[in-house]
Design an enzyme around this catalytic site. Structure first.
Site, PDB file in Angstrom:
ATOM      1  N   GLU A 173      31.915  42.911  35.393  1.00  0.00           N
ATOM      2  CA  GLU A 173      32.835  43.387  36.430  1.00  0.00           C
ATOM      3  C   GLU A 173      32.449  44.787  36.857  1.00  0.00           C
ATOM      4  OE1 GLU A 173      36.536  45.389  38.020  1.00  0.00           O
ATOM      5  OE2 GLU A 173      35.234  45.957  36.375  1.00  0.00           O
ATOM      6  N   ASP A 202      43.819  43.897  34.807  1.00  0.00           N
ATOM      7  CA  ASP A 202      42.748  44.887  34.627  1.00  0.00           C
ATOM      8  C   ASP A 202      43.372  46.283  34.604  1.00  0.00           C
ATOM      9  OD1 ASP A 202      40.374  46.247  34.518  1.00  0.00           O
ATOM     10  OD2 ASP A 202      39.701  45.693  36.529  1.00  0.00           O
TER      11      ASP A 202
HETATM   12 ZN   LIG Z   1      38.421  47.241  34.960  1.00  0.00          ZN
END
Ligand SMILES: [Zn+2]
Length: 346
Positions: A173, A202
């Site tokens: 990511e 997140d």
């Molecule tokens: Zn992150």
């Protein structure tokens, strides 16, 4: 860890029961999952991720031993909870490809799905398993990983769900949403349509954090675009849960900086909670949520000090509760998110 599977006291009856029609789906599964999946349970996984970083030069970045051991920890934990787990290797490609910054190489995603529930109405939880090279990545995104792992273990592989729940832990990511992009790119058109919604987690426990929900209805901020149809229903459900836990949430726009991006681009409804990261807490937000105005939500964002001490436990507890509630609610009823029959054109 051996955990008793989630059992609902009175599972039959449900939304089709004889009582007055409820305006929303049956929320008993949501309440049960939110009760059994806790911040303290998730914290055990956070400590394990810190231990992985400590054994591997202080980080869990893609392409390192720290990342591979993070994959192994998550996969082993899911298998012990009874899940069939896949760890497909995916090739990394930058989706803009304009500056030669694509790292090439590969990473692994980790995927596990309930054996129960409709496989054409999948509720997909997504988090990223890699850290930046500069630190252990405990708030970013160990917090989301630990929350999702706790929820998966408590839900179990054979949970009494209507819609299948798929838990995905993405690699790379931090290099540009590469693991999630490869995942979405690898789905067939039918496979994309089978995903009813994506819940992203997140950075959910920043030490000077707040309570943000992704802006599914485009109401927050002058240039905040709404998400794909259904995203507003996700925002509403998660926001209502936070309110019921005693905190006033605020919207935060989809800005394509986390793994919801490839899903939104593929017209898959998305949402999730977020505690804030590099942004600065305003005076109004400090009045709303406490903490220090004029200071970043996470002063250790992308640094070596994003370690096990960089977690706000009350925020973490409420976020884990909210994500568990959301997954439990959508696993039983789509709660206004368009069903399969209405997304044929995707
Ligand atoms: Zn992150």
């Amino acid at each position: 860890m051996l955990v008793a599977p989630l059992v609902l006291g009175a599972c039959s009856g449900g939304a089709g029961g004889s009582g007055a029609a409820a305006p929303q789906g049956d929320r008993r599964m949501a309440e049960a999952l939110a009760t059994s999946a806790t911040g303290s349970g998730a914290f055990v996984h956070l400590r394990a991720l810190q231990d992985v970083a400590d054994r591997n030069g202080g980080n869990r970045a893609r392409g390192t031993g720290g990342y591979e051991q993070s994959v192994d920890y998550v996969a082993d934990t899911l298998r012990r909870a009874g899940f069939d787990v896949q760890t497909p290797t995916v090739a990394l490609q930058s989706d803009d490809g304009d500056d030669g910054s694509a790292p090439g190489g590969t990473t692994r995603n980790v995927i596990a799905q309930t054996r129960t529930g409709r496989t054409d109405e999948v509720v997909l939880g997504g988090v990223h398993l890699d850290s930046v090279p500069e630190g252990p990545g405990i708030d970013d995104d160990g917090s989301g990983v630990a929350a999702q792992l706790e929820i998966a273990v408590r839900l179990g592989a054979d949970a009494p769900v209507t819609n299948a729940v798929r838990f995905v832990f993405f690699g790379a990511e931090e290099e540009g949403l590469l693991g999630s992009q490869a995942y979405v790119d690898g789905l067939s058109p039918d496979g994309r349509r089978d995903i009813a919604l994506m819940l992203n987690s997140d950075v959910i426990a920043a030490p000077n954090g707040g309570y943000f929900v992704y802006d599914g209805d485009g109401s927050d901020g002058s240039n905040s675009a709404d998400g794909p149809p259904g995203s507003a229903a996700i925002e509403r459900l998660l926001s209502d849960r936070l309110v019921s836990r005693g905190v006033p949430p605020r919207g935060t726009p989809f800005v394509d900086d986390s793994d919801y991006g490839p899903f939104v681009d593929a017209d898959i409804p998305a949402g999730g909670v977020f505690s804030g990261d590099s942004g600065t807490k305003s005076a109004e937000q400090a009045r709303l949520w406490g903490g220090r105005a004029g200071v970043p939500f996470d002063p250790c964002y992308h640094q070596a000090c994003d370690d096990i001490d960089n977690i706000d436990r009350p925020i973490f507890d409420r976020m884990v509760n909210t994500i568990a509630y959301g997954i439990g609610a959508f696993a039983v009823d789509l709660n206004g998110v368009p069903p399969r029959s209405e997304r044929a054109a995707r």
